[in-house]
Design a protein around this motif. Structure first.
Motif, PDB file in Angstrom:
ATOM      1  N   GLY A  91      50.120  75.044  63.808  1.00 14.40           N
ATOM      2  CA  GLY A  91      48.908  75.047  63.012  1.00 14.40           C
ATOM      3  C   GLY A  91      48.531  76.450  62.609  1.00 14.40           C
ATOM      4  N   ALA A  92      47.380  76.582  61.950  1.00 12.98           N
ATOM      5  CA  ALA A  92      46.901  77.889  61.523  1.00 12.98           C
ATOM      6  C   ALA A  92      45.385  77.880  61.430  1.00 12.98           C
ATOM      7  CB  ALA A  92      47.499  78.270  60.172  1.00 12.98           C
ATOM      8  N   VAL A  93      44.799  79.032  61.713  1.00 12.30           N
ATOM      9  CA  VAL A  93      43.378  79.265  61.499  1.00 12.30           C
ATOM     10  C   VAL A  93      43.289  80.424  60.514  1.00 12.30           C
ATOM     11  CG1 VAL A  93      41.180  79.952  62.536  1.00 12.30           C
ATOM     12  CG2 VAL A  93      42.738  78.440  63.800  1.00 12.30           C
ATOM     13  N   LEU A  94      42.823  80.124  59.304  1.00 11.37           N
ATOM     14  CA  LEU A  94      42.769  81.111  58.230  1.00 11.37           C
ATOM     15  C   LEU A  94      41.350  81.656  58.148  1.00 11.37           C
ATOM     16  CD1 LEU A  94      44.871  79.003  55.719  1.00 11.37           C
ATOM     17  CD2 LEU A  94      45.681  80.819  57.257  1.00 11.37           C
TER      18      LEU A  94
ATOM     19  N   GLY B 196      49.083  67.597  62.901  1.00 21.19           N
ATOM     20  CA  GLY B 196      50.353  68.097  63.367  1.00 21.19           C
ATOM     21  C   GLY B 196      50.417  68.006  64.856  1.00 21.19           C
ATOM     22  N   GLN B 197      51.495  67.575  65.262  1.00 20.06           N
ATOM     23  CA  GLN B 197      51.697  67.360  66.691  1.00 20.06           C
ATOM     24  C   GLN B 197      52.837  68.214  67.155  1.00 20.06           C
ATOM     25  OE1 GLN B 197      49.777  65.401  68.644  1.00 20.06           O
ATOM     26  NE2 GLN B 197      50.918  66.020  70.439  1.00 20.06           N
ATOM     27  N   SER B 198      52.629  68.947  68.211  1.00 15.89           N
ATOM     28  CA  SER B 198      53.680  69.790  68.762  1.00 15.89           C
ATOM     29  C   SER B 198      54.639  68.961  69.594  1.00 15.89           C
ATOM     30  CB  SER B 198      53.047  70.884  69.644  1.00 15.89           C
ATOM     31  OG  SER B 198      54.007  71.487  70.445  1.00 15.89           O
ATOM     32  N   SER B 199      55.903  69.327  69.552  1.00 19.89           N
ATOM     33  CA  SER B 199      56.902  68.602  70.329  1.00 19.89           C
ATOM     34  C   SER B 199      57.163  69.276  71.672  1.00 19.89           C
ATOM     35  CB  SER B 199      58.209  68.520  69.532  1.00 19.89           C
ATOM     36  OG  SER B 199      58.705  69.811  69.253  1.00 19.89           O
TER      37      SER B 199
ATOM     38  N   MET C 207      41.997  73.767  67.581  1.00 22.82           N
ATOM     39  CA  MET C 207      43.380  73.613  67.095  1.00 22.82           C
ATOM     40  C   MET C 207      44.325  73.411  68.262  1.00 22.82           C
ATOM     41  SD  MET C 207      45.397  73.487  64.443  1.00 22.82           S
ATOM     42  CE  MET C 207      44.414  74.147  63.080  1.00 22.82           C
ATOM     43  N   LEU C 208      44.167  74.187  69.329  1.00 21.25           N
ATOM     44  CA  LEU C 208      45.012  74.015  70.507  1.00 21.25           C
ATOM     45  C   LEU C 208      44.860  72.626  71.105  1.00 21.25           C
ATOM     46  CD1 LEU C 208      44.469  77.462  72.271  1.00 21.25           C
ATOM     47  CD2 LEU C 208      46.672  76.549  71.501  1.00 21.25           C
ATOM     48  N   LYS C 209      43.637  72.125  71.158  1.00 18.87           N
ATOM     49  CA  LYS C 209      43.401  70.779  71.691  1.00 18.87           C
ATOM     50  C   LYS C 209      44.036  69.725  70.811  1.00 18.87           C
ATOM     51  CE  LYS C 209      39.665  67.733  73.246  1.00 18.87           C
ATOM     52  NZ  LYS C 209      38.183  67.571  73.399  1.00 18.87           N
ATOM     53  N   ALA C 210      43.959  69.914  69.499  1.00 17.25           N
ATOM     54  CA  ALA C 210      44.492  68.938  68.556  1.00 17.25           C
ATOM     55  C   ALA C 210      46.005  68.835  68.625  1.00 17.25           C
ATOM     56  CB  ALA C 210      44.058  69.288  67.132  1.00 17.25           C
ATOM     57  N   VAL C 211      46.673  69.983  68.817  1.00 15.20           N
ATOM     58  CA  VAL C 211      48.137  69.977  68.820  1.00 15.20           C
ATOM     59  C   VAL C 211      48.720  69.758  70.210  1.00 15.20           C
ATOM     60  CG1 VAL C 211      48.175  71.485  66.811  1.00 15.20           C
ATOM     61  CG2 VAL C 211      48.409  72.497  69.091  1.00 15.20           C
ATOM     62  N   GLY C 212      47.841  69.692  71.226  1.00 14.50           N
ATOM     63  CA  GLY C 212      48.329  69.439  72.577  1.00 14.50           C
ATOM     64  C   GLY C 212      48.773  70.680  73.291  1.00 14.50           C
TER      65      GLY C 212
ATOM     66  N   LEU D 152      49.145  80.479  63.772  1.00 13.68           N
ATOM     67  CA  LEU D 152      48.770  81.709  63.092  1.00 13.68           C
ATOM     68  C   LEU D 152      47.252  81.814  62.995  1.00 13.68           C
ATOM     69  CD1 LEU D 152      51.307  81.700  60.099  1.00 13.68           C
ATOM     70  CD2 LEU D 152      51.468  83.029  62.215  1.00 13.68           C
ATOM     71  N   VAL D 153      46.735  82.996  63.286  1.00 13.19           N
ATOM     72  CA  VAL D 153      45.318  83.291  63.086  1.00 13.19           C
ATOM     73  C   VAL D 153      45.296  84.468  62.113  1.00 13.19           C
ATOM     74  CG1 VAL D 153      43.128  83.906  64.178  1.00 13.19           C
ATOM     75  CG2 VAL D 153      44.798  82.505  65.427  1.00 13.19           C
ATOM     76  N   SER D 154      45.023  84.185  60.844  1.00 12.34           N
ATOM     77  CA  SER D 154      45.279  85.148  59.784  1.00 12.34           C
ATOM     78  C   SER D 154      44.019  85.474  59.003  1.00 12.34           C
ATOM     79  CB  SER D 154      46.335  84.586  58.830  1.00 12.34           C
ATOM     80  OG  SER D 154      47.499  84.192  59.541  1.00 12.34           O
ATOM     81  N   HIS D 155      43.712  86.763  58.934  1.00 14.30           N
ATOM     82  CA  HIS D 155      42.503  87.221  58.261  1.00 14.30           C
ATOM     83  C   HIS D 155      42.800  87.792  56.886  1.00 14.30           C
ATOM     84  CE1 HIS D 155      39.292  90.471  57.654  1.00 14.30           C
ATOM     85  NE2 HIS D 155      38.646  89.322  57.561  1.00 14.30           N
TER      86      HIS D 155
END
Length: 315
Positions: free
Chosen positions: A182-185, A45-48, A310-315, A159-162
């Motif tokens: 993105g999300a980190v589950l 996923g790429q952020s715009s 995730m932040l690096k991947a989405v820019g 989202l960072v969801s526990h």
């Protein structure tokens, strides 16, 4: 199985989302406030918008989190916002926990990443109003969407969801995929786990526990536990049919110990996480070594690293 509420100690919830499943194996805590070094388990996923600034609704000059009360229908919800750039990191705690679960991680993530960091209390938790009746994930999604809308954060959200918040994240992602970068589950409760057989076993194993809880004094915590237990079977049979949108990248972090003590249930949990990750090429699986279900307490570095990637991947 249930514990009474003791002074200065949170009720260890056996029936809150995932914790209802954990009760099968005799676990009395899902997200426990006991420090991990005590030896007890706590509860792309790429952020715009690659270089977006914080929305105008939040003053970027502030360095500490500010409390924002937002309205959704007839109730108010507490959101805590640390200003920063987008993507925004929205941290959602597991069942039985409020925003204080992230009290150490939220400022650390803000400092390390420069991102806006948002934590919040779901209805009936922390500073948010209580809402009578059964807990419904659709209502939780509505609350989160209302809060982010009023804060002006309607795109570039991670989202960072526990735990139980994994259910909120799944429905939110399905309804609002374009909002998410993105999300980190984090040991998230995922649809793949709730087969008809597993859900039926959970229901059967918890009849006595639900009855025992009803005999306890009515408190905010016991009411939230019972609200989650109500309609648990139909809710999770329906959840099993839901799928995470392929357009939204996700990292699933699974704890080494899992929320379960029996090998069978622990393996079912691991299998569900693996099955989820195999569902799309933009998903990753990370195991938090030497961690209980309380990964934020035991291995916060694993979450911080996953968020950074995730932040690096989405820019």
């Amino acid at each position: 199985m249930f514990e009474t509420v003791r002074k200065n100690h949170r009720l260890r919830p056996a029936i809150v989302g995932l914790c209802l499943a954990a009760a099968l194996t005799g676990i009395t805590a899902c997200a426990d406030s006991t420090p991990s070094d005590s030896g007890k388990p706590k509860s792309p996923g790429q952020s715009s918008h690659q270089n977006s600034k914080a929305p105008a609704a939040v003053k970027p000059s502030a360095s500490a989190a500010s409390l924002r009360m937002v309205a959704n229908g007839d109730h108010s919800l507490a959101f805590h916002v640390t200003p920063g750039r987008l993507p925004a990191l929205v941290l959602d705690a597991g069942g039985g926990e409020d925003s204080s679960y992230w009290k150490k991680m939220a400022p650390d993530l803000a400092k390390r990443t420069g991102s806006m960091v948002v934590t919040y209390d779901r209805a009936g938790m922390g500073k948010s109003d209580e809402v009578p009746g059964a807990w419904k994930v659709e209502n939780a999604v509505s609350d989160l969407k209302a809060g982010l809308t009023q804060l002006g954060i309607t795109h570039d959200v991670i989202l960072v969801s526990h735990s139980q918040a994994g259910e909120v994240a799944t429905y939110f992602a399905k309804e609002n995929p374009n909002w998410l970068a993105g999300a980190v589950l984090v040991d998230g409760s995922l649809p793949e786990f709730y087969t008809d057989e597993e859900t039926a076993r959970i229901e059967a194993a918890n009849k006595a526990q639900v009855a025992a809880l009803k005999d306890q004094p009515s408190t905010q915590q016991t009411r939230q536990l019972l609200a989650t237990a109500e309609g648990y079977g139909p809710t999770h049979r329906a959840y099993h049919q839901i799928s995470w949108p392929r357009s939204v990248p996700a990292t699933a972090i699974v704890s080494e110990k899992t929320p379960f003590e029996t090998p069978e249930d622990a393996q079912l949990w691991r299998n569900a996480q693996q099955e989820f990750v195999k569902g799309a090429p933009n998903r990753d699986l990370v195991t938090a070594a030497k961690s209980s279900h309380d990964i934020a307490g035991d291995r916060p570095d694993v979450i911080v690293t996953a968020v950074g990637k995730m932040l690096k991947a989405v820019g």
